[in-house]
Design a protein around this motif. Structure first.
Motif, short mmCIF file in Angstrom:
data_model
loop_
_atom_site.label_atom_id
_atom_site.label_comp_id
_atom_site.label_asym_id
_atom_site.label_seq_id
_atom_site.Cartn_x
_atom_site.Cartn_y
_atom_site.Cartn_z
N ALA A 1 89.81 53.59 15.21
CA ALA A 1 91.15 53.80 14.65
C ALA A 1 91.10 54.54 13.33
O ALA A 1 92.05 55.26 12.98
N ARG A 2 90.00 54.36 12.58
CA ARG A 2 89.87 55.00 11.27
C ARG A 2 88.45 55.55 11.13
O ARG A 2 87.49 54.86 11.44
N GLU A 3 88.36 56.77 10.64
CA GLU A 3 87.05 57.40 10.51
C GLU A 3 86.12 56.59 9.60
O GLU A 3 84.91 56.54 9.83
N GLN A 4 86.68 55.93 8.61
CA GLN A 4 85.86 55.16 7.66
C GLN A 4 85.16 53.97 8.31
O GLN A 4 84.21 53.41 7.75
N ASP A 5 85.61 53.58 9.51
CA ASP A 5 85.02 52.42 10.19
C ASP A 5 83.80 52.78 11.03
O ASP A 5 83.08 51.87 11.48
N ILE A 6 83.57 54.06 11.26
CA ILE A 6 82.57 54.46 12.25
C ILE A 6 81.19 53.88 11.95
O ILE A 6 80.61 53.16 12.78
N LEU A 7 80.65 54.19 10.80
CA LEU A 7 79.29 53.75 10.48
C LEU A 7 79.18 52.24 10.27
O LEU A 7 78.27 51.61 10.84
N PRO A 8 80.07 51.60 9.48
CA PRO A 8 79.91 50.15 9.31
C PRO A 8 80.09 49.37 10.60
O PRO A 8 79.43 48.35 10.80
N LEU A 9 80.96 49.84 11.48
CA LEU A 9 81.14 49.16 12.76
C LEU A 9 79.88 49.28 13.61
O LEU A 9 79.39 48.29 14.17
N ALA A 10 79.34 50.48 13.70
CA ALA A 10 78.12 50.68 14.46
C ALA A 10 76.97 49.87 13.88
O ALA A 10 76.17 49.27 14.62
N ASP A 11 76.88 49.81 12.56
CA ASP A 11 75.82 49.04 11.92
C ASP A 11 75.95 47.55 12.21
O ASP A 11 74.95 46.85 12.42
N ALA A 12 77.18 47.04 12.22
CA ALA A 12 77.40 45.63 12.50
C ALA A 12 77.03 45.29 13.94
O ALA A 12 76.39 44.26 14.21
N LEU A 13 77.41 46.16 14.87
CA LEU A 13 77.06 45.94 16.27
C LEU A 13 75.54 45.97 16.45
O LEU A 13 74.96 45.12 17.13
N ALA A 14 74.90 46.95 15.82
CA ALA A 14 73.46 47.08 15.94
C ALA A 14 72.74 45.89 15.32
O ALA A 14 71.74 45.39 15.86
N ALA A 15 73.24 45.41 14.19
CA ALA A 15 72.62 44.24 13.54
C ALA A 15 72.72 43.01 14.43
O ALA A 15 71.86 42.13 14.37
N GLY A 16 73.76 42.96 15.27
CA GLY A 16 73.90 41.86 16.22
C GLY A 16 73.15 42.08 17.51
O GLY A 16 73.17 41.22 18.40
N GLY A 17 72.50 43.23 17.64
CA GLY A 17 71.67 43.50 18.81
C GLY A 17 72.25 44.48 19.81
O GLY A 17 71.60 44.80 20.80
N LEU A 18 73.46 44.96 19.55
CA LEU A 18 74.10 45.90 20.48
C LEU A 18 73.89 47.32 19.95
O LEU A 18 74.61 47.78 19.06
N LYS A 19 72.90 47.99 20.49
CA LYS A 19 72.50 49.30 19.97
C LYS A 19 72.82 50.45 20.91
O LYS A 19 72.48 51.60 20.63
N THR A 20 73.46 50.14 22.03
CA THR A 20 73.94 51.16 22.95
C THR A 20 75.46 51.08 22.95
O THR A 20 76.02 50.03 23.27
N GLN B 1 73.71 60.48 11.97
CA GLN B 1 73.38 59.49 10.95
C GLN B 1 72.67 58.24 11.49
O GLN B 1 72.02 57.52 10.72
N ARG B 2 72.81 57.96 12.78
CA ARG B 2 72.20 56.77 13.37
C ARG B 2 71.45 57.15 14.64
O ARG B 2 71.78 56.74 15.75
N PRO B 3 70.41 57.98 14.51
CA PRO B 3 69.69 58.47 15.69
C PRO B 3 68.98 57.38 16.48
O PRO B 3 68.59 57.60 17.63
N GLU B 4 68.80 56.21 15.87
CA GLU B 4 68.15 55.11 16.58
C GLU B 4 69.06 54.46 17.61
O GLU B 4 68.59 53.70 18.47
N LEU B 5 70.36 54.74 17.53
CA LEU B 5 71.31 54.18 18.49
C LEU B 5 71.42 55.10 19.70
O LEU B 5 71.13 56.29 19.63
N CYS B 6 71.84 54.53 20.81
CA CYS B 6 72.15 55.31 22.01
C CYS B 6 73.67 55.39 22.10
O CYS B 6 74.34 54.36 22.22
#
Length: 224
Positions: A36-55, A75-80
């Motif tokens: 919904a907001r561009e500012q959420d992209i990285l922190p949301l992905a980081d939170a999901l990845a920290a919880g184990g959801l990396k795809t 910025q997050r090449p380790e994610l799929c």
């Protein structure tokens, strides 16, 4: 090139199926994200990845979808990072250029199925009937997204599809939640599930990333 990178043009359907299997097998739960907001992209992905959801499946349901795919790939090449809600050839071309590693559609047409055969990216077509499976099957597809899963018969439908379509496996999405995720994942022809319950809109709006992380970890723990 890693095992989760898109392959070069000319990749066979068998290779695309193998790539989808690796992607979904590693994911187990695929969060279906609408930004919904561009500012959420990285922190949301980081939170999901920290919880184990990396795809991640980033949908094109908002104006920020392509931006999110590009940013995460940079910025997050380790994610799929895959693209969801791809509806036609032009959208498929756009997500290819944005760097998506896989593509998911909510339904299927002959044109998008043919475009997926031609594309270097593995495509997971959305289906809700045996006839749609047969459309894809004729072109070499063996992996599908059942959508909307619960409305389309849920786990019982997937189990029934296993009779005539023994080679086919599914990613059910739509109505999957903590109460039924284990039922889906117990089926031999389910490779992963798609869900949104770890993406509560109020958490995201308020920047409650710890709650997203915790819910993601709890989701995966249900499958252990």
């Amino acid at each position: 090139m890693t095992t989760l990178e898109p392959s070069q043009p000319g990749i066979s359907m068998a290779d695309k199926i193998a790539l989808i299997d690796r992607i979904c097998g590693q994911a187990r739960i695929l969060p279906v994200i609408t930004i919904a907001r561009e500012q959420d992209i990285l922190p949301l992905a980081d939170a999901l990845a920290a919880g184990g959801l990396k795809t991640l499946e980033v949908t094109l349901r908002s104006e920020h979808g392509l931006t999110a795919i590009r940013l995460l790939r940079e910025q997050r090449p380790e994610l799929c990072v895959g693209a969801g809600t791809v509806l036609d050839r032009s959208m498929l071309a756009a997500v290819e250029q944005a760097g998506a590693q896989f593509v998911v559609t909510p339904g299927c047409t002959q044109d998008i199925l043919e475009a997926g055969v031609e594309s270097p990216l593995p495509l997971l077509p959305g289906i809700s009937s045996a006839s749609e499976i047969m459309m894809g099957y004729a072109l070499g597809y063996r992996r599908f997204k059942l959508f909307p899963a619960e409305i389309s018969g849920g786990a019982a439908a997937i189990k029934a599809f296993g009779g005539p379509f023994g080679e086919v496996r599914f990613c059910p999405t739509g109505g999957v939640n903590p109460g039924n995720v284990k039922q889906y994942m117990a089926l031999a022809n389910v490779m992963c599930v798609g869900g949104t319950w770890m993406l509560d809109s109020s958490w995201i709006k308020n920047g409650e990333w710890a709650r997203v992380q915790a819910c993601s970890a709890q989701a995966l723990a249900l499958l252990d």
